[in-house]
Scaffold this motif. Structure first.
Motif, PDB file in Angstrom:
ATOM      1  N   GLU A   1     -34.471  22.486 -13.689  1.00  0.00           N
ATOM      2  CA  GLU A   1     -34.264  23.342 -15.096  1.00  0.00           C
ATOM      3  C   GLU A   1     -33.780  24.652 -14.910  1.00  0.00           C
ATOM      4  O   GLU A   1     -32.802  24.936 -15.430  1.00  0.00           O
ATOM      5  CB  GLU A   1     -35.560  22.937 -15.842  1.00  0.00           C
ATOM      6  CG  GLU A   1     -35.960  21.611 -16.115  1.00  0.00           C
ATOM      7  CD  GLU A   1     -37.274  21.540 -16.741  1.00  0.00           C
ATOM      8  OE1 GLU A   1     -38.015  22.775 -16.926  1.00  0.00           O
ATOM      9  OE2 GLU A   1     -37.944  20.389 -16.853  1.00  0.00           O
ATOM     10  N   ASP A   2     -34.570  25.449 -14.007  1.00  0.00           N
ATOM     11  CA  ASP A   2     -34.228  26.812 -13.938  1.00  0.00           C
ATOM     12  C   ASP A   2     -32.936  27.006 -13.220  1.00  0.00           C
ATOM     13  O   ASP A   2     -32.527  28.010 -13.423  1.00  0.00           O
ATOM     14  CB  ASP A   2     -35.356  27.395 -13.139  1.00  0.00           C
ATOM     15  CG  ASP A   2     -36.527  27.440 -14.054  1.00  0.00           C
ATOM     16  OD1 ASP A   2     -36.534  26.986 -15.124  1.00  0.00           O
ATOM     17  OD2 ASP A   2     -37.580  28.117 -13.762  1.00  0.00           O
ATOM     18  N   SER A   3     -32.510  25.966 -12.286  1.00  0.00           N
ATOM     19  CA  SER A   3     -31.067  26.370 -11.506  1.00  0.00           C
ATOM     20  C   SER A   3     -30.119  26.410 -12.604  1.00  0.00           C
ATOM     21  O   SER A   3     -28.956  26.887 -12.140  1.00  0.00           O
ATOM     22  CB  SER A   3     -30.985  25.546 -10.563  1.00  0.00           C
ATOM     23  OG  SER A   3     -31.839  25.444  -9.411  1.00  0.00           O
TER      24      SER A   3
ATOM     25  N   LYS B   1     -29.587  33.270 -14.875  1.00  0.00           N
ATOM     26  CA  LYS B   1     -30.318  34.026 -13.973  1.00  0.00           C
ATOM     27  C   LYS B   1     -30.434  33.552 -12.621  1.00  0.00           C
ATOM     28  O   LYS B   1     -30.228  34.172 -11.473  1.00  0.00           O
ATOM     29  CB  LYS B   1     -31.525  34.416 -14.551  1.00  0.00           C
ATOM     30  CG  LYS B   1     -32.377  35.360 -13.697  1.00  0.00           C
ATOM     31  CD  LYS B   1     -33.620  35.748 -14.446  1.00  0.00           C
ATOM     32  CE  LYS B   1     -34.530  36.705 -13.465  1.00  0.00           C
ATOM     33  NZ  LYS B   1     -35.897  36.914 -14.219  1.00  0.00           N
ATOM     34  N   TYR B   2     -30.243  31.968 -12.406  1.00  0.00           N
ATOM     35  CA  TYR B   2     -30.638  31.695 -11.119  1.00  0.00           C
ATOM     36  C   TYR B   2     -29.287  30.769 -10.713  1.00  0.00           C
ATOM     37  O   TYR B   2     -29.614  29.856  -9.749  1.00  0.00           O
ATOM     38  CB  TYR B   2     -31.878  30.507 -11.271  1.00  0.00           C
ATOM     39  CG  TYR B   2     -32.997  31.396 -11.708  1.00  0.00           C
ATOM     40  CD1 TYR B   2     -33.971  32.346 -11.086  1.00  0.00           C
ATOM     41  CD2 TYR B   2     -33.644  31.135 -13.153  1.00  0.00           C
ATOM     42  CE1 TYR B   2     -34.934  33.020 -11.449  1.00  0.00           C
ATOM     43  CE2 TYR B   2     -34.732  31.667 -13.426  1.00  0.00           C
ATOM     44  CZ  TYR B   2     -35.306  32.891 -12.617  1.00  0.00           C
ATOM     45  OH  TYR B   2     -36.443  33.488 -12.946  1.00  0.00           O
ATOM     46  N   GLN B   3     -28.296  30.537 -11.567  1.00  0.00           N
ATOM     47  CA  GLN B   3     -27.157  29.873 -11.028  1.00  0.00           C
ATOM     48  C   GLN B   3     -26.708  30.230  -9.787  1.00  0.00           C
ATOM     49  O   GLN B   3     -26.261  29.327  -8.965  1.00  0.00           O
ATOM     50  CB  GLN B   3     -26.296  29.800 -12.114  1.00  0.00           C
ATOM     51  CG  GLN B   3     -26.460  29.075 -13.273  1.00  0.00           C
ATOM     52  CD  GLN B   3     -25.397  28.800 -14.424  1.00  0.00           C
ATOM     53  OE1 GLN B   3     -24.466  29.912 -14.130  1.00  0.00           O
ATOM     54  NE2 GLN B   3     -25.353  28.319 -15.201  1.00  0.00           N
ATOM     55  N   GLU B   4     -26.501  31.604  -9.379  1.00  0.00           N
ATOM     56  CA  GLU B   4     -25.761  32.015  -8.141  1.00  0.00           C
ATOM     57  C   GLU B   4     -26.866  31.857  -6.987  1.00  0.00           C
ATOM     58  O   GLU B   4     -26.377  31.232  -5.856  1.00  0.00           O
ATOM     59  CB  GLU B   4     -25.396  33.556  -8.318  1.00  0.00           C
ATOM     60  CG  GLU B   4     -24.636  33.832  -7.115  1.00  0.00           C
ATOM     61  CD  GLU B   4     -24.290  35.357  -7.270  1.00  0.00           C
ATOM     62  OE1 GLU B   4     -23.594  35.875  -6.151  1.00  0.00           O
ATOM     63  OE2 GLU B   4     -24.354  35.903  -8.376  1.00  0.00           O
ATOM     64  N   LYS B   5     -27.904  32.596  -6.970  1.00  0.00           N
ATOM     65  CA  LYS B   5     -28.673  32.590  -5.668  1.00  0.00           C
ATOM     66  C   LYS B   5     -29.814  31.205  -5.794  1.00  0.00           C
ATOM     67  O   LYS B   5     -30.315  31.052  -4.642  1.00  0.00           O
ATOM     68  CB  LYS B   5     -29.468  33.696  -5.624  1.00  0.00           C
ATOM     69  CG  LYS B   5     -28.628  34.915  -5.352  1.00  0.00           C
ATOM     70  CD  LYS B   5     -29.417  36.194  -5.227  1.00  0.00           C
ATOM     71  CE  LYS B   5     -30.218  36.748  -6.311  1.00  0.00           C
ATOM     72  NZ  LYS B   5     -30.897  37.923  -6.010  1.00  0.00           N
ATOM     73  N   GLY B   6     -29.998  30.784  -7.036  1.00  0.00           N
ATOM     74  CA  GLY B   6     -31.210  29.615  -6.894  1.00  0.00           C
ATOM     75  C   GLY B   6     -32.316  30.445  -7.029  1.00  0.00           C
ATOM     76  O   GLY B   6     -32.738  31.594  -7.727  1.00  0.00           O
TER      77      GLY B   6
ATOM     78  N   HIS C   1     -40.983  32.711  -7.702  1.00  0.00           N
ATOM     79  CA  HIS C   1     -40.881  32.447  -9.232  1.00  0.00           C
ATOM     80  C   HIS C   1     -41.281  30.717  -9.257  1.00  0.00           C
ATOM     81  O   HIS C   1     -41.921  30.158 -10.373  1.00  0.00           O
ATOM     82  CB  HIS C   1     -39.277  32.265  -9.651  1.00  0.00           C
ATOM     83  CG  HIS C   1     -39.015  31.588 -10.722  1.00  0.00           C
ATOM     84  ND1 HIS C   1     -39.413  31.992 -12.216  1.00  0.00           N
ATOM     85  CD2 HIS C   1     -38.220  30.474 -10.850  1.00  0.00           C
ATOM     86  CE1 HIS C   1     -38.700  31.293 -12.862  1.00  0.00           C
ATOM     87  NE2 HIS C   1     -38.159  30.168 -12.297  1.00  0.00           N
ATOM     88  N   ILE C   2     -40.747  30.004  -8.495  1.00  0.00           N
ATOM     89  CA  ILE C   2     -41.316  28.637  -8.324  1.00  0.00           C
ATOM     90  C   ILE C   2     -42.814  28.494  -8.344  1.00  0.00           C
ATOM     91  O   ILE C   2     -43.430  27.808  -9.052  1.00  0.00           O
ATOM     92  CB  ILE C   2     -40.622  27.838  -7.263  1.00  0.00           C
ATOM     93  CG1 ILE C   2     -39.231  27.895  -7.227  1.00  0.00           C
ATOM     94  CG2 ILE C   2     -41.058  26.312  -7.441  1.00  0.00           C
ATOM     95  CD1 ILE C   2     -38.528  27.048  -5.844  1.00  0.00           C
ATOM     96  N   LEU C   3     -43.468  29.355  -7.753  1.00  0.00           N
ATOM     97  CA  LEU C   3     -45.041  29.120  -7.506  1.00  0.00           C
ATOM     98  C   LEU C   3     -45.608  29.343  -8.821  1.00  0.00           C
ATOM     99  O   LEU C   3     -46.633  28.868  -9.280  1.00  0.00           O
ATOM    100  CB  LEU C   3     -45.562  30.148  -6.593  1.00  0.00           C
ATOM    101  CG  LEU C   3     -46.951  30.247  -6.231  1.00  0.00           C
ATOM    102  CD1 LEU C   3     -47.448  28.839  -5.528  1.00  0.00           C
ATOM    103  CD2 LEU C   3     -47.238  31.418  -5.191  1.00  0.00           C
ATOM    104  N   SER C   4     -45.026  30.477  -9.578  1.00  0.00           N
ATOM    105  CA  SER C   4     -45.626  30.905 -10.668  1.00  0.00           C
ATOM    106  C   SER C   4     -45.399  29.691 -11.834  1.00  0.00           C
ATOM    107  O   SER C   4     -46.514  29.620 -12.357  1.00  0.00           O
ATOM    108  CB  SER C   4     -44.833  32.237 -11.231  1.00  0.00           C
ATOM    109  OG  SER C   4     -45.415  32.594 -12.576  1.00  0.00           O
TER     110      SER C   4
END
Length: 348
Positions: free
Chosen positions: A290-292, A296-301, A306-309
Motif C-alpha cells: 500500500e505505501d509503495s 513519498k515512497y515510490q522512488e526509494k521504497g 516506517h514499516i515497523l511503526s
C-alpha cells in the motif's frame, strides 16, 4: 593467521565473509591472490572470497546477442561485468525498441500497460556510459582478466549522489570491522571453553521449533525439553526451579534474535514463532504494497522504521525490529519484496 597462508577449503565455510557478497574496492578485487586449491576462489587478507557486490559508474559497454559487458568504475579501479540477457529480454528488444507505444483513445488497455511495464524493466537493465550500475555475482578469470558474472544487476538512480556516499561509507566500515581483521578460528580440543547450558538449551528449543513448525506456544509446552539437560548439569539450586529459570533466559535470547515474540501481554503468556506467523507476514506485505504506491515512497521504497511503526499500529506493539528484520529477510528471499537499498523495501 598469516595473510599468505591459505585456509584449507573444507574450512572456508567457517568464515562468514565467504558466504556473503563482499563489498570490496575494485582495486582490491583486481589484486587479490587466487586460491591454489579451487579455481575462481580468491583471498583478501586471510578471507576467502567468491561472491562480490559492486557499485560504480559505467565507463564502457559492449553488447552482444546474449550478454552485455559493462566496465564499472568505483573510483579505485575498473572491472568488467558480464550481464546475461534472459530470453524475455532478447525477444522483446526488437519488438519494443522498434515500435513505440501508441497513444490510447481512452480507457485502460492491458496490452499497452504491460508493454510500458516491460519497457520500464528494460530501462533498468540497459545502461549507457556515465550511469550508475550495481552488480552482484561471482568473480571469475577469463582470458587472464578478472570479471564479475552478474547474478543480479540494475541501474541505480542517484542524482544527488546519496546512494554512492552511503555506499562508500558502508564499505569503509566493512573494511574496518571485518575485511581487514584477520580470521581467527577457535579450536576447543581441551574443553577450556565448554558450551554453556544456556547455549545448549537455546539450540534445543530452536531445533524443536524448526522441526515442529509451531506457529505459537506457551512456556510450559516446551519446558520438558530442557529436563534432560538440567539433570545432566551439576549446577546448584533447587531442581524444580532450574528448568523454568533456564527457559526464561532462553526465551529472552530468542526474543532478542527475533525468532519469537509475544503479541499480547497477559499472565498466560503466548509466544508466536516469527517465521510461522502468517498474519504477521500478511500485515508486513500489505503495508509495503500500500505505501509503495504513495508518492513519498515510490522512488526509494519504505524504510524499515516506517514499516515497523505501521506494523506495531496494525498488528502488535510487541513486534521488535529484530522480528521485522527476520520477516523482511524471508520475504526478500521469497521474492515477495525487493530491497532498493539498505533498509528500504518496495513491492512491484
Amino acid at each position: 593467521m598469516d595473510p599468505t597462508e591459505e585456509l584449507p577449503s573444507m574450512m572456508w565455510g567457517l568464515d562468514p565473509i565467504f558466504s556473503a557478497f563482499a563489498r570490496l574496492h575494485i582495486s582490491d578485487i583486481l589484486h587479490m591472490r587466487e586460491s591454489c586449491q579451487v579455481a575462481d576462489i580468491f583471498f583478501y587478507q586471510s578471507h576467502p572470497i567468491h561472491n562480490l557486490d559492486v557499485l560504480g559508474t559505467v565507463v564502457y559497454k559492449r553488447e552482444r546477442d546474449d550478454f552485455i559487458c559493462y566496465g564499472v568504475d568505483d573510483a579505485t579501479g575498473v572491472i568488467n561485468c558480464l550481464c546475461w540477457k534472459n530470453d524475455q529480454m532478447k525477444e522483446e528488444l526488437d519488438s519494443v525498441s522498434g515500435s513505440p507505444i501508441d497513444g490510447l483513445q481512452g480507457g485502460f488497455n492491458l496490452t499497452v500497460e504491460l508493454k510500458k511495464l516491460r519497457q520500464a524493466q528494460q530501462s533498468h537493465c540497459h545502461l549507457e556510459i556515465g550511469e550508475l550500475l550495481r552488480v552482484r555475482g561471482p568473480l571469475k578469470t577469463s582470458r587472464q582478466q578478472r570479471e564479475i558474472i552478474a547474478y543480479t544487476y540494475y541501474k541505480v538512480n542517484d542524482p544527488m549522489m546519496t546512494v554512492q556516499i552511503e555506499w562508500m561509507t558502508k564499505v569503509l566500515q566493512l573494511y574496518k570491522d571485518f575485511y581487514d581483521k584477520p580470521l581467527h578460528l577457535q579450536t576447543n580440543t581441551t574443553n577450556e571453553y565448554p558450551i554453556s547450558s544456556l547455549t545448549k538449551a537455546t539450540n534445543i528449543i530452536k531445533d524443536y521449533l524448526d522441526q515442529s513448525c509451531l506457529s505459537k506456544f506457551r512456556p510450559y509446552d516446551v519446558l520438558d525439553l530442557l529436563q534432560p539437560l538440567i539433570t545432566s548439569c551439576t549446577e546448584t539450586g533447587p531442581a524444580d526451579q532450574q528448568p523454568s529459570m533456564l527457559l526464561k533466559e532462553v526465551l529472552q535470547v530468542l526474543k532478542d534474535e527475533g525468532i519469537v515474540y509475544g503479541r499480547l501481554e497477559s499472565q498466560d503468556k503466548v509466544y508466536f514463532v516469527t517465521t510461522q506467523d502468517k498474519n504477521l507476514f500478511m500485515a508486513v506485505k500489505d503495508i509495503i504494497r500500500e505505501d509503495s504506491k504513495r508518492e513519498k515512497y515510490q522512488e526509494k521504497g519504505c524504510h524499515i522504521l516506517h514499516i515497523l511503526s505501521a506494523v506495531r499500529q496494525r498488528h502488535s506493539m510487541n513486534v521488535s525490529k529484530a522480528v521485522l528484520e527476520l520477516v523482511l529477510k524471508t520475504l526478500e528471499c521469497n521474492s515477495d519484496i525487493v530491497s532498493t537499498r539498505d533498509n528500504y523495501f518496495t513491492m512491484f
